[in-house]
Design a protein around this motif. Structure first.
Motif, PDB file in Angstrom:
ATOM      1  N   GLN A 102      14.903   9.568   3.433  1.00 35.49           N
ATOM      2  CA  GLN A 102      15.001   8.285   4.406  1.00 35.49           C
ATOM      3  C   GLN A 102      14.209   8.780   5.563  1.00 35.49           C
ATOM      4  O   GLN A 102      14.414   9.900   6.489  1.00 35.49           O
ATOM      5  CB  GLN A 102      16.545   8.215   4.683  1.00 35.49           C
ATOM      6  N   TYR A 103      13.363   7.921   6.273  1.00 37.32           N
ATOM      7  CA  TYR A 103      12.913   7.995   7.399  1.00 37.32           C
ATOM      8  C   TYR A 103      12.536   6.660   8.014  1.00 37.32           C
ATOM      9  O   TYR A 103      12.453   5.860   7.475  1.00 37.32           O
ATOM     10  CB  TYR A 103      11.613   9.042   7.165  1.00 37.32           C
ATOM     11  N   ASP A 104      12.028   6.892   9.253  1.00 41.38           N
ATOM     12  CA  ASP A 104      11.689   5.370   9.877  1.00 41.38           C
ATOM     13  C   ASP A 104      10.271   5.600  10.331  1.00 41.38           C
ATOM     14  O   ASP A 104       9.818   6.360  11.242  1.00 41.38           O
ATOM     15  CB  ASP A 104      12.540   5.601  11.292  1.00 41.38           C
ATOM     16  N   ALA A 105       9.348   5.159   9.333  1.00 42.53           N
ATOM     17  CA  ALA A 105       7.974   5.027   9.463  1.00 42.53           C
ATOM     18  C   ALA A 105       7.428   4.325  10.406  1.00 42.53           C
ATOM     19  O   ALA A 105       7.739   3.051  10.408  1.00 42.53           O
ATOM     20  CB  ALA A 105       7.233   5.193   8.033  1.00 42.53           C
ATOM     21  N   PRO A 106       6.288   4.634  11.223  1.00 40.35           N
ATOM     22  CA  PRO A 106       5.444   3.581  12.006  1.00 40.35           C
ATOM     23  C   PRO A 106       4.638   2.684  11.305  1.00 40.35           C
ATOM     24  O   PRO A 106       3.813   1.981  11.862  1.00 40.35           O
ATOM     25  CB  PRO A 106       4.978   4.288  13.086  1.00 40.35           C
ATOM     26  N   VAL A 107       4.380   2.763  10.059  1.00 40.52           N
ATOM     27  CA  VAL A 107       3.350   2.205   9.360  1.00 40.52           C
ATOM     28  C   VAL A 107       4.143   0.616   8.935  1.00 40.52           C
ATOM     29  O   VAL A 107       5.330   0.361   8.433  1.00 40.52           O
ATOM     30  CB  VAL A 107       3.387   2.691   7.885  1.00 40.52           C
ATOM     31  N   ALA A 108       3.402  -0.461   9.304  1.00 35.95           N
ATOM     32  CA  ALA A 108       3.653  -1.634   8.867  1.00 35.95           C
ATOM     33  C   ALA A 108       3.202  -2.295   7.806  1.00 35.95           C
ATOM     34  O   ALA A 108       1.872  -2.217   7.649  1.00 35.95           O
ATOM     35  CB  ALA A 108       3.914  -2.846  10.137  1.00 35.95           C
ATOM     36  N   ALA A 109       3.492  -3.027   6.756  1.00 33.78           N
ATOM     37  CA  ALA A 109       2.875  -3.876   5.605  1.00 33.78           C
ATOM     38  C   ALA A 109       3.484  -5.096   5.626  1.00 33.78           C
ATOM     39  O   ALA A 109       4.869  -5.225   5.863  1.00 33.78           O
ATOM     40  CB  ALA A 109       2.936  -2.897   4.417  1.00 33.78           C
ATOM     41  N   ALA A 110       2.833  -6.113   4.854  1.00 34.57           N
ATOM     42  CA  ALA A 110       3.456  -7.270   4.900  1.00 34.57           C
ATOM     43  C   ALA A 110       4.392  -7.223   3.641  1.00 34.57           C
ATOM     44  O   ALA A 110       5.750  -8.035   3.621  1.00 34.57           O
ATOM     45  CB  ALA A 110       2.289  -8.460   4.444  1.00 34.57           C
ATOM     46  N   ASP A 111       4.145  -6.735   2.691  1.00 34.08           N
ATOM     47  CA  ASP A 111       5.021  -6.159   1.379  1.00 34.08           C
ATOM     48  C   ASP A 111       5.712  -5.003   1.573  1.00 34.08           C
ATOM     49  O   ASP A 111       4.940  -3.889   1.244  1.00 34.08           O
ATOM     50  CB  ASP A 111       4.027  -6.617   0.381  1.00 34.08           C
ATOM     51  N   PRO A 112       6.956  -5.027   1.963  1.00 34.81           N
ATOM     52  CA  PRO A 112       8.028  -3.727   1.930  1.00 34.81           C
ATOM     53  C   PRO A 112       7.951  -2.965   0.615  1.00 34.81           C
ATOM     54  O   PRO A 112       7.551  -1.720   0.798  1.00 34.81           O
ATOM     55  CB  PRO A 112       9.145  -4.130   2.310  1.00 34.81           C
ATOM     56  N   THR A 113       7.802  -3.757  -0.278  1.00 41.93           N
ATOM     57  CA  THR A 113       7.652  -2.845  -1.669  1.00 41.93           C
ATOM     58  C   THR A 113       6.411  -2.054  -1.806  1.00 41.93           C
ATOM     59  O   THR A 113       6.484  -0.940  -2.078  1.00 41.93           O
ATOM     60  CB  THR A 113       7.797  -3.637  -2.988  1.00 41.93           C
ATOM     61  N   LEU A 114       5.346  -2.743  -1.376  1.00 38.30           N
ATOM     62  CA  LEU A 114       4.057  -2.027  -1.713  1.00 38.30           C
ATOM     63  C   LEU A 114       3.901  -1.088  -0.762  1.00 38.30           C
ATOM     64  O   LEU A 114       3.377   0.214  -0.951  1.00 38.30           O
ATOM     65  CB  LEU A 114       2.999  -3.087  -1.448  1.00 38.30           C
ATOM     66  N   ARG A 115       4.548  -1.144   0.581  1.00 35.44           N
ATOM     67  CA  ARG A 115       4.316  -0.084   1.705  1.00 35.44           C
ATOM     68  C   ARG A 115       5.316   1.120   1.076  1.00 35.44           C
ATOM     69  O   ARG A 115       4.668   2.146   1.211  1.00 35.44           O
ATOM     70  CB  ARG A 115       4.857  -0.600   3.161  1.00 35.44           C
ATOM     71  N   LEU A 116       6.638   1.035   0.665  1.00 33.15           N
ATOM     72  CA  LEU A 116       7.219   2.229   0.274  1.00 33.15           C
ATOM     73  C   LEU A 116       6.690   2.785  -1.020  1.00 33.15           C
ATOM     74  O   LEU A 116       6.611   4.141  -0.750  1.00 33.15           O
ATOM     75  CB  LEU A 116       8.870   1.556   0.049  1.00 33.15           C
ATOM     76  N   THR A 117       6.220   2.093  -1.842  1.00 33.50           N
ATOM     77  CA  THR A 117       5.745   2.611  -2.851  1.00 33.50           C
ATOM     78  C   THR A 117       4.250   3.409  -2.668  1.00 33.50           C
ATOM     79  O   THR A 117       4.105   4.553  -3.112  1.00 33.50           O
ATOM     80  CB  THR A 117       5.036   1.561  -4.009  1.00 33.50           C
ATOM     81  N   LEU A 118       3.697   2.942  -1.667  1.00 32.65           N
ATOM     82  CA  LEU A 118       2.295   3.508  -1.244  1.00 32.65           C
ATOM     83  C   LEU A 118       2.768   5.096  -0.414  1.00 32.65           C
ATOM     84  O   LEU A 118       2.253   5.923  -0.694  1.00 32.65           O
ATOM     85  CB  LEU A 118       1.492   2.751  -0.213  1.00 32.65           C
ATOM     86  N   GLU A 119       3.763   4.885   0.433  1.00 30.54           N
ATOM     87  CA  GLU A 119       4.295   5.926   1.140  1.00 30.54           C
ATOM     88  C   GLU A 119       4.556   7.049   0.215  1.00 30.54           C
ATOM     89  O   GLU A 119       4.395   8.388   0.311  1.00 30.54           O
ATOM     90  CB  GLU A 119       5.269   5.646   2.282  1.00 30.54           C
ATOM     91  N   GLN A 120       5.321   6.672  -0.731  1.00 26.42           N
ATOM     92  CA  GLN A 120       6.048   7.625  -1.798  1.00 26.42           C
ATOM     93  C   GLN A 120       4.951   8.240  -2.364  1.00 26.42           C
ATOM     94  O   GLN A 120       4.881   9.515  -2.798  1.00 26.42           O
ATOM     95  CB  GLN A 120       6.919   7.023  -2.695  1.00 26.42           C
ATOM     96  N   ALA A 121       3.835   7.587  -2.623  1.00 24.91           N
ATOM     97  CA  ALA A 121       2.925   8.109  -3.594  1.00 24.91           C
ATOM     98  C   ALA A 121       1.886   8.830  -2.730  1.00 24.91           C
ATOM     99  O   ALA A 121       1.658  10.005  -3.150  1.00 24.91           O
ATOM    100  CB  ALA A 121       1.782   6.892  -4.174  1.00 24.91           C
ATOM    101  N   LEU A 122       1.671   8.458  -1.547  1.00 27.00           N
ATOM    102  CA  LEU A 122       1.025   9.332  -0.670  1.00 27.00           C
ATOM    103  C   LEU A 122       1.545  10.807  -0.433  1.00 27.00           C
ATOM    104  O   LEU A 122       0.880  11.828  -0.351  1.00 27.00           O
ATOM    105  CB  LEU A 122       0.725   8.870   0.812  1.00 27.00           C
ATOM    106  N   ARG A 123       2.996  10.878  -0.355  1.00 27.69           N
ATOM    107  CA  ARG A 123       3.857  12.102  -0.197  1.00 27.69           C
ATOM    108  C   ARG A 123       3.472  12.876  -1.521  1.00 27.69           C
ATOM    109  O   ARG A 123       3.754  14.032  -1.184  1.00 27.69           O
ATOM    110  CB  ARG A 123       5.078  11.701   0.067  1.00 27.69           C
ATOM    111  N   ARG A 124       3.214  12.459  -2.531  1.00 23.87           N
ATOM    112  CA  ARG A 124       3.104  13.105  -3.753  1.00 23.87           C
ATOM    113  C   ARG A 124       1.748  14.032  -3.679  1.00 23.87           C
ATOM    114  O   ARG A 124       1.586  14.982  -4.510  1.00 23.87           O
ATOM    115  CB  ARG A 124       3.134  12.376  -5.090  1.00 23.87           C
ATOM    116  N   LEU A 125       0.840  13.761  -2.948  1.00 23.58           N
ATOM    117  CA  LEU A 125      -0.277  14.277  -2.878  1.00 23.58           C
ATOM    118  C   LEU A 125      -0.426  15.494  -1.966  1.00 23.58           C
ATOM    119  O   LEU A 125       0.459  15.625  -1.208  1.00 23.58           O
ATOM    120  CB  LEU A 125      -1.336  13.416  -2.350  1.00 23.58           C
ATOM    121  N   THR A 126      -1.338  16.372  -2.112  1.00 27.34           N
ATOM    122  CA  THR A 126      -1.523  17.640  -1.094  1.00 27.34           C
ATOM    123  C   THR A 126      -1.943  17.150   0.358  1.00 27.34           C
ATOM    124  O   THR A 126      -2.584  16.038   0.270  1.00 27.34           O
ATOM    125  CB  THR A 126      -2.439  18.620  -1.851  1.00 27.34           C
ATOM    126  N   PRO A 127      -1.554  17.896   1.374  1.00 29.15           N
ATOM    127  CA  PRO A 127      -2.045  17.262   2.555  1.00 29.15           C
ATOM    128  C   PRO A 127      -3.621  17.137   2.733  1.00 29.15           C
ATOM    129  O   PRO A 127      -4.000  16.061   3.378  1.00 29.15           O
ATOM    130  CB  PRO A 127      -1.796  18.507   3.480  1.00 29.15           C
TER     131      PRO A 127
END
Length: 163
Positions: A82-107
């Motif tokens: 759970q976090y309050d991210a400063p990223v905005a997107a029109a589709d919240p499902t796409l935004r959350l899925t993308l954020e979760q996917a990016l967290r799975r990558l190495t830095p």
């Protein structure tokens, strides 16, 4: 610093965009705040001598600071659910899925993808910003995209639904 008002105006005008990029680079709201703050401190110290674009200077400083954090950070990262991210997107499902996917990558993978596809830098510009070869950028991009496809196939479904 003689041009304090110019610096303040820059921070006020470009701060949110810098925070979005920092969040995408780090994958963590608090680290993103630290990254922006560290870059702005450096910019404030050298404000009078920045002859090119102040935003380019701050972004380059953020990229380099993020790289130095990779090298120092040897502990495994634990992503926050759970976090309050400063990223905005029109589709919240796409935004959350993308954020979760990016967290799975190495830095490193996350940083290369952010610079290439969010910041829209070329391979050469990305390599210059990170201090690596363009071949390394190509291979990291390829590997990161392959890993995203494997770990988050739902992204293809979401992107395909919008296309």
């Amino acid at each position: 610093m003689t041009d304090r008002s110019g610096f303040d105006q820059f921070v006020h005008a470009r701060g949110p965009a810098l925070a979005r990029t920092a969040y995408l680079l780090t994958g963590d709201h608090h680290l993103a705040e630290d990254l922006v703050q560290a870059a702005l401190v450096q910019a404030a110290k050298h404000w009078e001598r920045i002859e090119t674009s102040p935003e380019a200077y701050v972004r380059r400083t953020m990229y380099h600071q993020n790289i130095s954090w990779w090298r120092r950070r040897k502990l495994a990262e634990t992503p926050l659910e759970q976090y309050d991210a400063p990223v905005a997107a029109a589709d919240p499902t796409l935004r959350l899925t993308l954020e979760q996917a990016l967290r799975r990558l190495t830095p490193r993978q996350r940083t290369v993808l952010v610079l290439r596809y969010f910041e829209d830098l070329t391979e050469v510009q990305t390599a210059t910003a990170l201090g690596i070869s363009s071949g390394a950028v190509k291979s990291m991009s390829r590997d990161a995209l392959r890993r995203l496809r494997a770990l988050a196939p739902e992204l293809a479904d979401l992107v395909g639904a919008d296309a």
